[in-house]
Design an enzyme around this catalytic site. Structure first.
Site, mmCIF file in Angstrom:
data_model
loop_
_atom_site.group_PDB
_atom_site.id
_atom_site.type_symbol
_atom_site.label_atom_id
_atom_site.label_comp_id
_atom_site.label_asym_id
_atom_site.label_seq_id
_atom_site.Cartn_x
_atom_site.Cartn_y
_atom_site.Cartn_z
ATOM 1 C CG ASP A 63 -8.905 -2.503 -3.981
ATOM 2 O OD1 ASP A 63 -8.295 -1.968 -3.044
ATOM 3 O OD2 ASP A 63 -9.694 -3.458 -3.825
ATOM 4 N NE ARG A 107 -4.282 -1.589 0.528
ATOM 5 C CZ ARG A 107 -5.372 -1.373 1.244
ATOM 6 N NH1 ARG A 107 -5.541 -0.239 1.888
ATOM 7 N NH2 ARG A 107 -6.309 -2.262 1.306
ATOM 8 N NE ARG A 147 -9.792 8.197 -2.834
ATOM 9 C CZ ARG A 147 -11.009 8.647 -2.593
ATOM 10 N NH1 ARG A 147 -11.445 9.746 -3.182
ATOM 11 N NH2 ARG A 147 -11.816 8.003 -1.778
ATOM 12 C CE1 TYR A 173 -12.956 -6.954 1.625
ATOM 13 C CE2 TYR A 173 -11.393 -8.630 0.890
ATOM 14 C CZ TYR A 173 -11.699 -7.535 1.687
ATOM 15 O OH TYR A 173 -10.762 -7.047 2.547
ATOM 16 N NE ARG A 206 -6.703 5.689 2.636
ATOM 17 C CZ ARG A 206 -7.494 4.767 3.142
ATOM 18 N NH1 ARG A 206 -8.715 5.077 3.480
ATOM 19 N NH2 ARG A 206 -7.066 3.540 3.321
HETATM 20 O O1 CP3 Z 1 0.100 -1.522 -2.566
HETATM 21 C C1 CP3 Z 1 -0.262 -0.556 -3.269
HETATM 22 O O2 CP3 Z 1 0.107 0.614 -3.058
HETATM 23 C C2 CP3 Z 1 -1.103 -0.833 -4.505
HETATM 24 C C3 CP3 Z 1 -2.499 -0.527 -4.362
HETATM 25 C C4 CP3 Z 1 -3.407 -1.432 -3.535
HETATM 26 C C5 CP3 Z 1 -4.605 -0.944 -2.944
HETATM 27 N N1 CP3 Z 1 -5.271 -2.007 -2.403
HETATM 28 C C6 CP3 Z 1 -5.041 0.439 -2.967
HETATM 29 C C7 CP3 Z 1 -6.142 0.897 -2.083
HETATM 30 C C8 CP3 Z 1 -3.344 -2.801 -3.268
HETATM 31 C C9 CP3 Z 1 -2.265 -3.805 -3.608
HETATM 32 C C10 CP3 Z 1 -4.540 -3.159 -2.557
HETATM 33 C C11 CP3 Z 1 -4.852 -4.529 -2.143
HETATM 34 C C12 CP3 Z 1 -6.047 -4.785 -1.330
HETATM 35 N N2 CP3 Z 1 -7.270 -4.170 -1.393
HETATM 36 C C13 CP3 Z 1 -6.139 -5.833 -0.385
HETATM 37 C C14 CP3 Z 1 -5.054 -6.840 -0.063
HETATM 38 C C15 CP3 Z 1 -3.978 -6.261 0.791
HETATM 39 C C16 CP3 Z 1 -4.428 -5.896 2.181
HETATM 40 O O3 CP3 Z 1 -4.281 -4.694 2.498
HETATM 41 O O4 CP3 Z 1 -4.875 -6.754 2.917
HETATM 42 C C17 CP3 Z 1 -7.430 -5.802 0.157
HETATM 43 C C18 CP3 Z 1 -7.989 -6.723 1.219
HETATM 44 C C19 CP3 Z 1 -8.144 -4.743 -0.496
HETATM 45 C C20 CP3 Z 1 -9.572 -4.356 -0.316
HETATM 46 C C21 CP3 Z 1 -9.732 -2.950 0.114
HETATM 47 N N3 CP3 Z 1 -9.423 -1.850 -0.654
HETATM 48 C C22 CP3 Z 1 -10.265 -2.488 1.338
HETATM 49 C C23 CP3 Z 1 -10.715 -3.373 2.483
HETATM 50 C C24 CP3 Z 1 -10.263 -1.086 1.290
HETATM 51 C C25 CP3 Z 1 -10.837 -0.144 2.309
HETATM 52 C C26 CP3 Z 1 -9.944 0.021 3.473
HETATM 53 C C27 CP3 Z 1 -8.982 1.128 3.202
HETATM 54 O O5 CP3 Z 1 -7.764 0.926 3.406
HETATM 55 O O6 CP3 Z 1 -9.462 2.189 2.793
HETATM 56 C C28 CP3 Z 1 -9.680 -0.694 0.046
HETATM 57 C C29 CP3 Z 1 -9.453 0.688 -0.442
HETATM 58 C C30 CP3 Z 1 -8.095 1.031 -0.970
HETATM 59 N N4 CP3 Z 1 -7.311 0.239 -1.744
HETATM 60 C C31 CP3 Z 1 -7.431 2.283 -0.805
HETATM 61 C C32 CP3 Z 1 -6.221 2.201 -1.494
HETATM 62 C C33 CP3 Z 1 -5.181 3.267 -1.658
HETATM 63 C C34 CP3 Z 1 -8.001 3.498 -0.071
HETATM 64 C C35 CP3 Z 1 -8.996 4.147 -0.971
HETATM 65 C C36 CP3 Z 1 -9.031 5.658 -0.874
HETATM 66 O O7 CP3 Z 1 -8.115 6.347 -1.387
HETATM 67 O O8 CP3 Z 1 -10.037 6.156 -0.359
#
Ligand code: CP3
Length: 344
Positions: free
Chosen positions: A74, A25, A38, A151, A29
């Site tokens: 994502d 990640r 964003r 999910y 943010r």
């Molecule tokens: O690693 C990176 O920088 C690449 C981008 C990336 C995101 N999500 C961006 C993201 C990657 C590789 C993921 C993987 C992901 N997404 C996983 C597996 C890894 C882990 O963290 O367990 C999972 C379970 C998700 C599902 C997901 N996406 C959730 C549960 C959420 C909401 C929680 C949160 O952190 O906001 C997201 C949103 C998300 N994915 C954001 C980002 C940058 C935040 C969105 C925003 O900008 O509002």
């Protein structure tokens, strides 16, 4: 032949000048540059606009100096392409309607990614051009079938996975049908990313570790193994990250990845001993350690490097994604410390 990327060489267990580091990640943010982009678009619009997705992918390369870029997207994006409705609200992702019946599974499609999620491959193609001058390789990724199924069946993030587990125990054939279909999707999706230029791929099994050993084998491992067997992986290392997978490491290794991602609940030296020298390890600092003062972060980074004891095949990472309130100066200090303490 060496790849000229320390991240890729470490994935293959080759010696490197410094331990490579990237951060799960890493585009997100905690970076003000990310928040600025964003602000103008929703999260899904950001994922679907190659110019913007590429821009935020590059931010941590330029700001932190990490050794690999990870595609900004994502794990849930290709689920929308299978036919479910996807939204990211304040409470996290929502998938609608949750999968509970066989007819819903039959209605899901296993689409050609170039037709349904072309923006993912277009982002990869754009990034490969942008990364030439930065001399950093690009990681593609997917969720593992079990994590994606969680999910889809729960309709979003879950605490106890009661709906998915009910399906697994009450109607196992249905769960298997769903997991198999997701595995077919993931194979096509990752192969399309590789064809577009991804130089390594990571499979995120965020929820695989909530299962007991029997269920892990039946409902998670089997499908992850199927995915790995289906990949066009020549010259492309495969990383498998199972959060909470410490007790399952020997089993996880047999799925066949080149690198195993480790969370912070297992000591790196123990994992190394249990896994042997023929697989690389990625990890494993607790993400909340980045809330410690910088001298403590440096000390802990050094401890992890010392636990690895100079073995080839270590990629430094956090044990899970970096948290939004993290101070980026602390993340930057970590990257510098890892390079400094591991320099040959
Ligand atoms: O690693 C990176 O920088 C690449 C981008 C990336 C995101 N999500 C961006 C993201 C990657 C590789 C993921 C993987 C992901 N997404 C996983 C597996 C890894 C882990 O963290 O367990 C999972 C379970 C998700 C599902 C997901 N996406 C959730 C549960 C959420 C909401 C929680 C949160 O952190 O906001 C997201 C949103 C998300 N994915 C954001 C980002 C940058 C935040 C969105 C925003 O900008 O509002």
């Amino acid at each position: 032949m060496d790849s000229s990327y320390r991240f890729i060489d470490a994935c293959w267990g080759k010696p490197v000048d410094k331990t490579p580091i990237w951060i799960m990640r890493q585009a997100g943010r905690y970076l003000k540059e990310y928040r600025e982009v964003r602000q103008k678009v929703t999260f899904l619009q950001l994922c679907k606009t190659p110019e913007l997705a590429a821009e935020v992918t590059l931010q941590p390369i330029d700001i932190l100096g990490v050794d690999a870029a990870i595609l900004f997207s994502d794990i849930l994006v290709p689920i929308e392409a299978m036919g479910m409705q996807l939204e990211f609200g304040d409470k996290g992702p929502e998938l609608y309607p949750p999968i509970r019946y066989e007819s819903q599974i039959d209605d899901l499609t296993v689409p050609d990614p170039e037709d349904t999620v072309p923006y993912v491959m277009n982002t990869i193609r754009l990034l490969r051009k942008e990364l030439v001058s930065r001399k950093v390789p690009l990681i593609g990724f997917s969720g593992a079938p079990f994590t994606l199924a969680s999910y889809m069946v729960e309709g979003g993030t879950s605490r106890n996975f009661i709906n998915l587990k009910t399906m697994m125990y009450e109607a196992p054939a249905l769960a298997h049908k769903l997991l198999d279909k997701i595995a077919d999707m993931v194979i096509k999706y990752l192969n399309a990313q590789i064809a577009a230029g991804a130089q390594a791929v990571q499979i995120f099994d965020t929820w695989g570790g909530i299962l007991d050993a029997y269920d892990y084998e039946q409902f998670a491992f089997r499908y992850t193994q199927k995915v790995i067997e289906g990949l066009n992986r020549e010259n492309v290392p495969v990383i498998l990250f199972v959060k909470g997978g410490g007790s399952l490491l020997e089993k996880i290794k047999t799925a066949g990845s080149d690198v195993i991602g480790l969370d912070w609940m297992t000591r790196l030296s123990d994992a190394r001993q249990r896994l042997g020298a023929d697989v690389a390890i990625q990890g494993n600092m607790d993400p909340t350690l980045l809330f410690a003062p910088i001298p403590e972060i440096r000390k802990r980074a050094k401890m992890i490097i010392e636990e690895n004891a100079g073995r080839p095949g270590h990629i430094f990472n956090l044990g899970h994604g970096i948290l939004p309130p993290t101070n980026f100066e602390h993340a930057k200090a970590l990257v510098e410390a890892v390079h400094e303490f591991s320099a040959q």
